[in-house]
Design an enzyme around this catalytic site. Structure first.
Site, mmCIF file in Angstrom:
data_model
loop_
_atom_site.group_PDB
_atom_site.id
_atom_site.type_symbol
_atom_site.label_atom_id
_atom_site.label_comp_id
_atom_site.label_asym_id
_atom_site.label_seq_id
_atom_site.Cartn_x
_atom_site.Cartn_y
_atom_site.Cartn_z
ATOM 1 N N ASP A 93 0.962 -1.375 -0.431
ATOM 2 C CA ASP A 93 -0.074 0.076 0.275
ATOM 3 C C ASP A 93 0.708 1.327 0.191
ATOM 4 O O ASP A 93 1.450 1.140 0.249
ATOM 5 C CB ASP A 93 -0.980 -0.014 1.325
ATOM 6 C CG ASP A 93 -0.219 0.421 2.623
ATOM 7 O OD1 ASP A 93 0.900 0.781 2.872
ATOM 8 O OD2 ASP A 93 -0.917 0.387 3.746
ATOM 9 N N ASP A 267 -7.921 -7.388 0.654
ATOM 10 C CA ASP A 267 -6.902 -7.396 1.672
ATOM 11 C C ASP A 267 -7.616 -6.666 3.116
ATOM 12 O O ASP A 267 -8.926 -5.782 2.985
ATOM 13 C CB ASP A 267 -5.158 -6.342 1.834
ATOM 14 C CG ASP A 267 -6.117 -5.081 2.198
ATOM 15 O OD1 ASP A 267 -5.830 -4.941 3.374
ATOM 16 O OD2 ASP A 267 -6.721 -3.882 1.089
#
Length: 376
Positions: A93, A267
């Site tokens: 991320d 996720d």
């Protein structure tokens, strides 16, 4: 193995999609759930176990790895794959979620975000370019643009400001990423719960012709119905031949409902965090092992499971470990939860291929509704 990043859509059933992402380090079967390896580790698990459960890809966190041990250090040690002994694909991320979750420790402007470390107060600057640089140093396979994620509910003007900023940061992130044939940078659709802002964000990101697209800014306080409605309004705008990633989601039901609407990747910290706090996910729904009713229950959690932790240990023993705060309790329940999540994804993939996703969805929901109410 291919030297390029490609996404192949292999089957559809309604809006549900079965595909494969291929990269130099491996193939990701979609729909896919990515266990969260925040600091280069999936909490309470060996990464060999994570792989054996069926995980093709894990997630790493720019913010936390930036602070400890530092991206430059990870690069000197061979990159995140070698550092963590995970030779398979990794998605990182961008640090954008921490822009929201650590709001008391940051300042944000057009250039980027200035953080104060939650560890020691040291100040760091995270710009779209620096976020991509960190992800390059980590050597991740899928990299995310820096964005601003805000909590809901929020005023339209604030949602629009953050969405437009995220679009400008997407352009800067894409320029910094450049052309990397075996890797991908995904853009992130923002716009809160405002349909026309979501559509505008998706249209402008689609025009950038990125290798994949994410839906961000959901599961941040809004009801599930709002999240699903947002997906229904946004996904038709995104290219069908690119992977679609719903960030930070979620419960097994969130995954099932979102795949039904066309999401390919997920996720979430939920299965690992829940396991460390005594909560198991199963085909019977959620099971709270702290509950005293399990104290004399000799049955396994799920005798039909292929996961040894769910099949071979009694509920009484799991209850004992949880009540005594033994580390093994969190390890076993995390193992159980990640096994269930991966089994759920495998079941959805098979059902889409067979053209029976609607039946699989109904059967799964019926199992959760029945619960685990069999007498001892």
């Amino acid at each position: 193995m291919t030297e390029r990043f490609t996404f192949t859509l292999q089957a559809t059933d309604g809006k549900a999609r079965r595909g494969e992402i291929t990269m130099p380090r491996g193939t990701v079967r979609t729909p896919a759930f990515m266990p969260v390896g925040t600091a280069g580790t999936v909490k309470a698990m060996y990464l060999d176990q994570v792989r054996d459960l069926g995980s093709d890809i894990i997630l790493g966190n720019v913010y936390h790895l930036m602070l400890r041990p530092g991206a430059e250090r990870v690069a000197r040690l061979g990159g995140l794959h070698e550092f963590a002994r995970w030779p398979h694909p990794i998605l990182t991320d961008s640090g954008g979620f921490q822009v929201m979750s650590l709001a008391a420790l940051r300042k944000l402007d057009e250039r980027g975000v200035t953080f104060k470390s939650h560890i020691d107060g040291t100040e760091y600057e995270l710009t779209p370019e620096r976020s991509i640089e960190i992800q390059h140093l980590l050597d991740s396979d899928i990299q995310m643009q820096l964005d601003e994620c805000i909590r809901l509910p929020a005023e339209r003007a604030e949602i629009e400001r953050a969405m437009e900023l995220s679009l400008r940061w997407a352009e800067r992130s894409a320029k910094a990423f450049g052309d990397q044939p075996g890797k991908a940078m995904f853009g992130i659709v923002q716009g809160g719960d405002v349909p026309d802002l979501r559509i505008r964000s998706a249209e402008r990101l689609a025009a950038m012709d990125l290798k994949g697209y994410s839906i961000g800014g959901l599961a941040v306080g809004e009801p599930q119905a709002v999240m699903l409605k947002t997906l229904e309004e946004t996904l038709p705008v995104l290219p069908e031949h690119k992977p679609r990633y719903l960030m930070g989601v979620g419960t097994p039901d969130d995954l099932l409902q979102s795949v039904a609407r066309g999401i390919d990747m997920f996720d979430c910290v939920m299965p690992t965090r829940a396991g460390r706090h005594g909560l198991a996910y199963s085909c019977f729904g959620k099971i709270n092992l702290r509950n005293a009713r399990h104290a004399d229950d000799h049955r396994p959690l799920d005798e039909a499971s292929a996961c040894p932790a769910a099949r071979d240990y009694s509920r009484a023993y799991l209850h004992h470990l949880v009540r005594c705060n033994e580390a093994l309790g969190g390890m076993l329940l995390t193992w159980i939860n990640l096994a269930y999540y991966q089994d759920l994804m495998a079941g959805m993939r098979a059902a889409i291929e067979a053209g029976r996703f609607a039946d699989f969805k109904a059967e799964t929901e019926a199992g959760w509704a029945r619960g685990d109410i069999a007498p001892l």
